[in-house]
Scaffold this active site. Structure first.
Site, PDB file in Angstrom:
ATOM      1  N   SER A  68       0.828  -1.206   0.000  1.00 50.35           N
ATOM      2  CA  SER A  68       0.000   0.000   0.000  1.00 50.35           C
ATOM      3  C   SER A  68       0.861   1.254   0.000  1.00 50.35           C
ATOM      4  O   SER A  68       0.347   2.362  -0.077  1.00 50.35           O
ATOM      5  CB  SER A  68      -0.914   0.003   1.228  1.00 50.35           C
ATOM      6  N   GLU A 100      -6.350  -1.133  -6.867  1.00 49.85           N
ATOM      7  CA  GLU A 100      -5.468  -0.165  -7.524  1.00 49.85           C
ATOM      8  C   GLU A 100      -4.402  -0.973  -8.263  1.00 49.85           C
ATOM      9  O   GLU A 100      -3.663  -1.740  -7.636  1.00 49.85           O
ATOM     10  CB  GLU A 100      -4.777   0.739  -6.490  1.00 49.85           C
ATOM     11  N   ASN A 116      -4.834   6.332  -0.788  1.00 53.29           N
ATOM     12  CA  ASN A 116      -4.192   6.749   0.467  1.00 53.29           C
ATOM     13  C   ASN A 116      -3.558   8.134   0.369  1.00 53.29           C
ATOM     14  O   ASN A 116      -3.438   8.843   1.369  1.00 53.29           O
ATOM     15  CB  ASN A 116      -3.168   5.710   0.922  1.00 53.29           C
ATOM     16  N   HIS A 122      -3.032  -3.474  -5.481  1.00 55.21           N
ATOM     17  CA  HIS A 122      -3.363  -3.045  -4.118  1.00 55.21           C
ATOM     18  C   HIS A 122      -4.848  -3.284  -3.848  1.00 55.21           C
ATOM     19  O   HIS A 122      -5.709  -2.539  -4.306  1.00 55.21           O
ATOM     20  CB  HIS A 122      -2.997  -1.560  -3.930  1.00 55.21           C
TER      21      HIS A 122
END
Length: 282
Positions: free
Chosen positions: A119, A152, A190, A140
């Site tokens: 991540s 992702e 994120n 991800h």
């Protein structure tokens, strides 16, 4: 190359979730971890998760049996040689991932795709330590994997179009909604999410509103299922702080400076749900 078997390194939360998503979609899985106890625990988690789906009448007992039959477990990396793609889902630690990926890289046939579920770690950097940088990619997944639709797909500088297209096709077969992302700290989700959490700590520290009202405002005003401060408690305040520090270091931009209150709470050991207290008490 059609993907019939997926290798997964790590039987923890992410690894067993990916295994379940594959098995339910009719894809064979080889799930490897360092001990028999770890793989059995991962398998038990999948079994429990499938039981909950039976209760909700999403799948039948026969579906569960068929899915579990597709998951082979092992403690030997050699057993991953049956796979057309191997997804590394080990702990988020650069040195550990490098060690695992180099061992796997040496074992796999040249055409096999290597993916990392990282991540935060650079896909370009991880790809460079393998002999198949063009067949290395980031996949991800989001927790809990069986429920969350997003994957992702992160392209390193070296990732080929063919590799990207194979992994996108696999994601769609798993019933996921993939988005394609260039390699950069935090990728997309994120990169946006953690600074938002950090800003919520600044708002709290400035006394603009109570924690409850900040969370209620974001839930009711932005339709978020959980407020940013409650989410920070769920993720772990130490994890949020570490991510912000990575952004500050890698972008060199002061807008990523961690909120002093976030640092202070981490120093006090108030890390969220896992310690019984963060912004809220549990």
């Amino acid at each position: 190359m059609a993907i019939q078997t997926v290798g997964i390194i790590g039987a923890g939360t992410m690894g067993n979730g990916i295994a379940q998503a594959c098995a339910v979609s009719g894809i064979d899985v080889v799930m490897v971890d360092i001990s028999d106890a770890a793989v059995q625990k991962g398998l038990a988690t999948v079994s429990g998760s499938l039981d909950r789906l039976i209760k909700k009448e999403k799948i039948t007992e026969a579906d569960k049996a068929a899915a579990l039959a597709r998951i082979k477990t092992s403690t030997r990396y050699e057993d991953l040689q049956a796979a057309q793609i191997v997804i590394e889902a080990a702990t988020e630690n650069f040195a550990l991932k490098v060690k695992i990926l180099q061992q796997i890289d040496a074992l796999l046939a040249p055409e096999v795709i290597l993916a990392s579920n990282t991540s935060s770690i650079s896909i370009t950097q991880l790809a460079a330590i393998t002999s198949r940088a063009d067949r290395f990619i980031g996949m991800h997944f989001f927790n809990p994997v069986p429920m969350m639709a997003l994957v992702e797909i992160i392209r390193g500088l070296q990732t080929s179009d063919a590799t990207h297209d194979s992994v996108k096709e696999l994601s769609l077969r798993l019933g996921k909604s993939p988005i394609t992302v260039k390699n950069a700290p935090g990728f997309v989700v994120n990169r946006i999410l953690v600074p938002m959490i950090n800003e919520a700590f600044f708002v709290l520290a400035e006394g603009l509103a109570t924690a409850e009202d900040i969370d209620a405002g974001m839930k009711l005003g932005c339709n978020q299922p959980i407020g940013p401060l409650a989410l920070a408690d769920m993720i772990g305040l130490d994890v949020c702080l570490a991510v912000m520090e990575v952004y500050l270091d890698q972008f060199g931009d002061s807008k990523y400076r961690p909120c002093p209150l976030l640092k202070e709470m981490c120093a006090a050991g108030r890390l969220g749900r896992k310690t019984g207290q963060g912004v809220y008490k549990y």
